[in-house]
Scaffold this motif. Structure first.
Motif, PDB file in Angstrom:
ATOM      1  N   PRO A   1      88.849  79.134  60.412  1.00 50.46           N
ATOM      2  CA  PRO A   1      87.972  80.471  60.316  1.00 50.46           C
ATOM      3  C   PRO A   1      88.450  81.398  59.497  1.00 50.46           C
ATOM      4  CG  PRO A   1      89.067  80.313  62.401  1.00 50.46           C
ATOM      5  CD  PRO A   1      89.430  79.109  61.784  1.00 50.46           C
ATOM      6  N   SER A   2      87.665  82.384  59.172  1.00 51.78           N
ATOM      7  CA  SER A   2      88.174  83.685  58.244  1.00 51.78           C
ATOM      8  C   SER A   2      89.348  84.331  58.703  1.00 51.78           C
ATOM      9  CB  SER A   2      86.881  84.521  58.022  1.00 51.78           C
ATOM     10  OG  SER A   2      87.320  85.812  57.383  1.00 51.78           O
ATOM     11  N   GLY A   3      90.345  84.652  58.089  1.00 56.71           N
ATOM     12  CA  GLY A   3      91.548  85.325  58.728  1.00 56.71           C
ATOM     13  C   GLY A   3      92.504  84.448  59.146  1.00 56.71           C
ATOM     14  N   ALA A   4      92.185  82.961  59.108  1.00 62.23           N
ATOM     15  CA  ALA A   4      93.285  82.145  59.844  1.00 62.23           C
ATOM     16  C   ALA A   4      94.524  81.867  58.910  1.00 62.23           C
ATOM     17  CB  ALA A   4      92.541  80.600  59.688  1.00 62.23           C
ATOM     18  N   GLY A   5      94.486  82.607  57.585  1.00 62.59           N
ATOM     19  CA  GLY A   5      95.582  82.718  56.832  1.00 62.59           C
ATOM     20  C   GLY A   5      95.619  81.532  55.776  1.00 62.59           C
ATOM     21  N   LYS A   6      94.672  80.898  55.657  1.00 66.10           N
ATOM     22  CA  LYS A   6      94.541  80.076  54.287  1.00 66.10           C
ATOM     23  C   LYS A   6      94.942  80.508  53.096  1.00 66.10           C
ATOM     24  CE  LYS A   6      89.975  79.516  55.062  1.00 66.10           C
ATOM     25  NZ  LYS A   6      89.740  80.461  56.179  1.00 66.10           N
ATOM     26  N   SER A   7      94.366  81.488  52.666  1.00 65.44           N
ATOM     27  CA  SER A   7      94.437  82.301  51.480  1.00 65.44           C
ATOM     28  C   SER A   7      96.112  82.641  51.307  1.00 65.44           C
ATOM     29  CB  SER A   7      93.864  83.354  51.292  1.00 65.44           C
ATOM     30  OG  SER A   7      92.401  82.998  50.797  1.00 65.44           O
ATOM     31  N   THR A   8      96.681  83.116  52.586  1.00 63.59           N
ATOM     32  CA  THR A   8      97.881  83.508  52.571  1.00 63.59           C
ATOM     33  C   THR A   8      99.044  82.416  52.303  1.00 63.59           C
ATOM     34  OG1 THR A   8      97.528  85.398  54.190  1.00 63.59           O
ATOM     35  CG2 THR A   8      99.571  84.672  54.156  1.00 63.59           C
TER      36      THR A   8
ATOM     37  N   VAL B   1     100.908  86.154  60.779  1.00 67.68           N
ATOM     38  CA  VAL B   1      99.627  85.487  60.156  1.00 67.68           C
ATOM     39  C   VAL B   1      99.804  83.889  59.996  1.00 67.68           C
ATOM     40  CG1 VAL B   1      98.098  85.136  58.024  1.00 67.68           C
ATOM     41  CG2 VAL B   1      98.816  87.130  58.771  1.00 67.68           C
TER      42      VAL B   1
ATOM     43  N   HIS C   1      85.024  76.349  50.860  1.00 71.60           N
ATOM     44  CA  HIS C   1      84.128  76.487  52.030  1.00 71.60           C
ATOM     45  C   HIS C   1      82.792  75.669  51.909  1.00 71.60           C
ATOM     46  CE1 HIS C   1      85.810  79.657  54.458  1.00 71.60           C
ATOM     47  NE2 HIS C   1      85.944  80.639  53.400  1.00 71.60           N
TER      48      HIS C   1
ATOM     49  N   LEU D   1     102.067  91.720  62.084  1.00 71.07           N
ATOM     50  CA  LEU D   1     100.915  90.811  61.987  1.00 71.07           C
ATOM     51  C   LEU D   1     101.328  89.297  61.617  1.00 71.07           C
ATOM     52  CD1 LEU D   1      97.822  91.978  61.930  1.00 71.07           C
ATOM     53  CD2 LEU D   1      97.935  91.389  59.465  1.00 71.07           C
TER      54      LEU D   1
ATOM     55  N   PHE E   1     103.389  89.984  58.288  1.00 75.16           N
ATOM     56  CA  PHE E   1     103.228  91.136  57.663  1.00 75.16           C
ATOM     57  C   PHE E   1     103.915  92.318  58.409  1.00 75.16           C
ATOM     58  CE2 PHE E   1     100.178  88.715  55.524  1.00 75.16           C
ATOM     59  CZ  PHE E   1     100.681  88.571  54.255  1.00 75.16           C
TER      60      PHE E   1
ATOM     61  N   ASP F   1     101.550  93.129  45.603  1.00 72.55           N
ATOM     62  CA  ASP F   1     100.808  92.335  46.554  1.00 72.55           C
ATOM     63  C   ASP F   1     101.267  92.083  47.988  1.00 72.55           C
ATOM     64  OD1 ASP F   1      99.186  92.245  44.485  1.00 72.55           O
ATOM     65  OD2 ASP F   1      99.517  90.013  44.165  1.00 72.55           O
TER      66      ASP F   1
ATOM     67  N   GLU G   1      88.917  78.692  46.943  1.00 79.66           N
ATOM     68  CA  GLU G   1      87.448  78.864  46.897  1.00 79.66           C
ATOM     69  C   GLU G   1      87.066  78.803  45.297  1.00 79.66           C
ATOM     70  OE1 GLU G   1      85.644  81.470  49.324  1.00 79.66           O
ATOM     71  OE2 GLU G   1      87.350  81.579  50.868  1.00 79.66           O
TER      72      GLU G   1
ATOM     73  N   LEU H   1     103.639  96.284  58.619  1.00 81.94           N
ATOM     74  CA  LEU H   1     103.024  97.322  58.234  1.00 81.94           C
ATOM     75  C   LEU H   1     103.734  98.732  58.403  1.00 81.94           C
ATOM     76  CD1 LEU H   1      99.341  96.249  59.028  1.00 81.94           C
ATOM     77  CD2 LEU H   1     100.882  95.682  57.096  1.00 81.94           C
TER      78      LEU H   1
ATOM     79  N   TYR I   1     103.207  85.882  47.853  1.00 85.15           N
ATOM     80  CA  TYR I   1     103.669  86.394  49.025  1.00 85.15           C
ATOM     81  C   TYR I   1     105.206  85.728  49.295  1.00 85.15           C
ATOM     82  CZ  TYR I   1      99.112  88.235  50.504  1.00 85.15           C
ATOM     83  OH  TYR I   1      98.031  89.125  50.162  1.00 85.15           O
TER      84      TYR I   1
HETATM   85  N1  LIG Z   1      99.350  91.624  51.638  1.00 88.57           N
HETATM   86  C1  LIG Z   1      98.662  91.626  53.184  1.00 88.57           C
HETATM   87  N2  LIG Z   1      99.193  92.621  53.801  1.00 88.57           N
HETATM   88  C2  LIG Z   1      98.929  92.695  55.002  1.00 88.57           C
HETATM   89  N3  LIG Z   1      98.062  91.807  55.617  1.00 88.57           N
HETATM   90  C3  LIG Z   1      97.550  90.886  55.256  1.00 88.57           C
HETATM   91  C4  LIG Z   1      98.091  90.672  53.718  1.00 88.57           C
HETATM   92  N4  LIG Z   1      97.440  89.378  53.138  1.00 88.57           N
HETATM   93  C5  LIG Z   1      96.767  88.904  54.034  1.00 88.57           C
HETATM   94  N5  LIG Z   1      96.640  89.577  55.135  1.00 88.57           N
HETATM   95  C6  LIG Z   1      96.204  89.252  56.679  1.00 88.57           C
HETATM   96  O1  LIG Z   1      96.641  87.956  56.798  1.00 88.57           O
HETATM   97  C7  LIG Z   1      95.409  87.605  57.648  1.00 88.57           C
HETATM   98  C8  LIG Z   1      95.001  86.256  56.993  1.00 88.57           C
HETATM   99  O2  LIG Z   1      94.417  86.412  55.818  1.00 88.57           O
HETATM  100  P1  LIG Z   1      93.909  85.218  54.675  1.00 88.57           P
HETATM  101  O3  LIG Z   1      93.499  86.140  53.558  1.00 88.57           O
HETATM  102  O4  LIG Z   1      95.102  84.462  54.669  1.00 88.57           O
HETATM  103  O5  LIG Z   1      92.700  84.569  55.409  1.00 88.57           O
HETATM  104  P2  LIG Z   1      91.848  83.344  55.006  1.00 88.57           P
HETATM  105  O6  LIG Z   1      92.079  82.256  56.211  1.00 88.57           O
HETATM  106  O7  LIG Z   1      92.059  83.151  53.592  1.00 88.57           O
HETATM  107  O8  LIG Z   1      90.383  84.069  55.287  1.00 88.57           O
HETATM  108  P3  LIG Z   1      89.099  84.002  54.639  1.00 88.57           P
HETATM  109  O9  LIG Z   1      88.372  82.676  54.991  1.00 88.57           O
HETATM  110  O10 LIG Z   1      88.154  85.004  55.076  1.00 88.57           O
HETATM  111  O11 LIG Z   1      89.202  84.133  52.922  1.00 88.57           O
HETATM  112  C9  LIG Z   1      94.307  88.445  57.838  1.00 88.57           C
HETATM  113  O12 LIG Z   1      94.512  89.019  58.970  1.00 88.57           O
HETATM  114  C10 LIG Z   1      94.569  89.503  56.646  1.00 88.57           C
HETATM  115  O13 LIG Z   1      94.154  90.600  56.868  1.00 88.57           O
END
Ligand SMILES: Nc1ncnc2c1ncn2[C@@H]1O[C@H](COP(=O)(O)OP(=O)(O)OP(=O)(O)O)[C@@H](O)[C@H]1O
Ligand SMILES: [Mg+2]
Lengths: 260, 247
Positions: free
Chosen positions: B59-66, B40, B228, B38, B28, A243, B196, B30, B75
């Motif tokens: 917001p979406s993409g802010a890095g919460k899941s990361t 994050v 959410h 990137l 990240f 991942d 979520e 790439l 990760y």
């Molecule tokens: N394994 C990965 N490799 C490269 N980029 C990644 C990876 N995982 C996440 N990203 C990038 O990190 C950024 C944050 O992603 P993340 O999934 O943490 O957002 P989020 O806050 O959970 O968004 P959402 O609310 O849409 O779920 C995004 O730009 C995503 O593309």
């Protein structure tokens, strides 16, 4: 130290050269009891050579392999006598070949294939050997009434099951596997993976599995090691490596397949 | 840090944090995109104690899941420290060995990902029971108890009995999500990460899952989640942390 506090297998700086080509270059890893380690990488990256050197089937040019025996502590595998090493390989270790024909005797019955390792351990009682063999056939989900048939009449999937039963009958604690599911139809492969997953759990088997299939690694392995040109370029927990791959080669490998 | 609380659930509540994130960074690289970087996460610091439920907002993409994935060790972090667990069980994920990380997942941290990763040919019941079965070490009584516990959860989450023996690959989104939640909650752990967990659920199941999250917290879990749904967040979160606060 208790068994849980020590690796069952410790590979240190193994190297193997074919002519002027370094097939395995200074590879080290530890494997713990009950742990499954996948070795992935493209063909020619040295996976099988590493597996063979670690399992004492192929003499490395340098390096060392330590194994935690059941009763005699840690032994340096390449300092054992040839006879002691063979006994180890036939009892406490297993080796599953990609092509079942390489790991089976095609000229004797299924039952004899499974019983052979028991006989190597000194078991002479025919009834007991047959009973054990029967049990193992059912454990690998083969029909028991095929015990007297030759594996030559079996399908690829059945042969692979038989090879697994043949290896596990002595209750090894460490099994080496070289692409155990490749070369099989997808549906047969899925069943075999399921079986391997169940057996490694139930028997608390430590295992080194060479595969080029990342989905196989995801399904079976706790940890994985990525090889390229004979070297380990990346290792970690399986989901970490898949991942969040760090090395350019691993990123290429992961991005080349659909959802590993 | 107190060592008496390590690994226990319920009972006295800890005064130290079960999760301590300090100046965490995640970038990240790439390599196959010309080495693009990137960034994050940057400068993330967060402490979560037992009995708390922190909702991550942004917001979406802010890095919460990361961030959740970093705390689970899915990760790898590029900067800072990430201490999980208490007392003897506390480890810094930034430097821990693979073996320590595996132990951490067994004893300390549970993670409910957004989507279930089904295992081919394994039934819904077994997928849910698996974390407890791993602890059973082959003990037949414990294996039976693990299945019972799984059945109880599946009933509570309204998964029809006829589906229990079916591998969840063909389940609906909401069914899969409930299987994933049951698997994540079956073995109480001091730290729980939820991505979520109610996104695909109907009203009744949303209420059930909300109750289950609150129960886990009351029993002493430190929870970090992404919710959410405003109603769910309001009823489970004891604190909201916005990802923008770290920048
Ligand atoms: N394994 C990965 N490799 C490269 N980029 C990644 C990876 N995982 C996440 N990203 C990038 O990190 C950024 C944050 O992603 P993340 O999934 O943490 O957002 P989020 O806050 O959970 O968004 P959402 O609310 O849409 O779920 C995004 O730009 C995503 O593309
Ligand atoms: Mg997200």
């Amino acid at each position: 130290m208790s068994e849980q506090d020590q690796p069952i297998l410790r590979v240190e700086a193994l190297s193997k050269r074919y002519g002027d080509r370094l097939a395995v270059d200074q590879v080290s890893f530890d494997l713990w009891p009950g742990e499954v380690l996948a070795v992935v990488g493209e063909s020619g990256s040295g996976k099988t050579t590493l597996l063979n050197c670690a399992s004492a089937r192929l003499l490395p040019d340098s390096g060392r392999v330590d194994f935690l025996t059941r009763h005699e502590g840690v032994v340096d595998v390449y300092r054992l006598s040839e006879a002691a090493r063979r006994l180890l390989a036939r009892t406490d270790w297993g080796y599953v070949h990609q092509n079942p024909a390489d790991g089976l005797r095609m000229d004797v019955s299924a039952g004899a294939n499974v019983g052979e390792r028991l006989m190597a351990l000194g078991e002479r009682h025919y009834g007991r050997i047959r009973q054990e063999a029967t049990q193992w056939l059912s454990r690998v989900e083969m029909q028991e009434d095929r015990i007297d048939e030759s594996p030559a009449t079996f399908s690829g999937g059945m042969r692979q099951r038989l090879q697994i039963a043949r290896n596990l009958v002595t209750r090894p604690r460490l099994v080496f596997m070289d692409e155990p599911t490749s070369g099989l139809d997808v549906s047969v492969q899925a069943k075999l993976l399921d079986l391997l997953r169940t057996l490694t759990h139930q028997l608390h088997l430590a295992s080194v599995i060479v595969t080029h299939d990342l989905a196989v690694a995801r399904l079976l392995a706790h940890r994985m090691m990525v090889m390229k040109d004979g070297r380990v370029v990346e290792q970690g927990l399986t989901d970490q490596v898949l991942d969040d791959p760090q090395h350019p080669y691993t990123q290429l490998l992961v991005s080349s397949v659909l959802q590993p | 840090m107190s060592s008496t609380l390590s690994g226990t659930m319920g009972g006295a509540m800890s005064v130290t944090a079960a999760v301590q994130v300090r100046d965490l960074g995640k970038t990240f690289t790439l390599h196959n995109q010309g080495g693009a970087e990137l960034a994050v996460l940057h400068g993330v610091s967060l402490e979560v104690r037992r009995g708390e439920c922190v909702a991550l907002d942004g917001p979406s993409g802010a890095g919460k899941s990361t961030l959740l994935k970093c705390i689970y060790g899915n990760y790898r972090t590029t900067q800072g420290s990430l201490i999980v667990g208490e007392g003897e069980n506390a480890i810094d994920l930034a430097t821990a060995s693979a073996r320590q990380q595996m132990a951490m997942r067994r004893t300390t941290v549970g993670y409910v990902s957004q989507f279930l990763r089904a295992i081919p040919r394994v039934s819904a019941l077994d997928i849910v029971a698996e974390p407890l079965m791993e602890d059973a070490n082959g003990d037949p009584d414990k294996l039976v108890a693990a299945r019972r516990a799984a059945e109880t959860l599946l009933l509570r989450l309204r998964i029809p009995v006829r589906l229990w023996s079916v591998p969840p690959a063909t389940f609906s989104g909401g069914e899969q999500q409930r299987i994933n939640i049951a698997r994540g909650l079956i073995r109480p752990r001091p730290v729980l990460l939820l991505d979520e967990p109610t996104a695909s659920l109907d009203a009744d199941n949303r209420i059930t899952v909300t109750a289950m999250i609150n129960e886990a917290r009351e029993q002493g879990a430190a929870i970090i989640g992404i919710f959410h749904d405003q109603r769910v967040r309001d009823s489970v979160a004891t604190r909201v942390v916005n990802m923008a606060d770290f920048k």
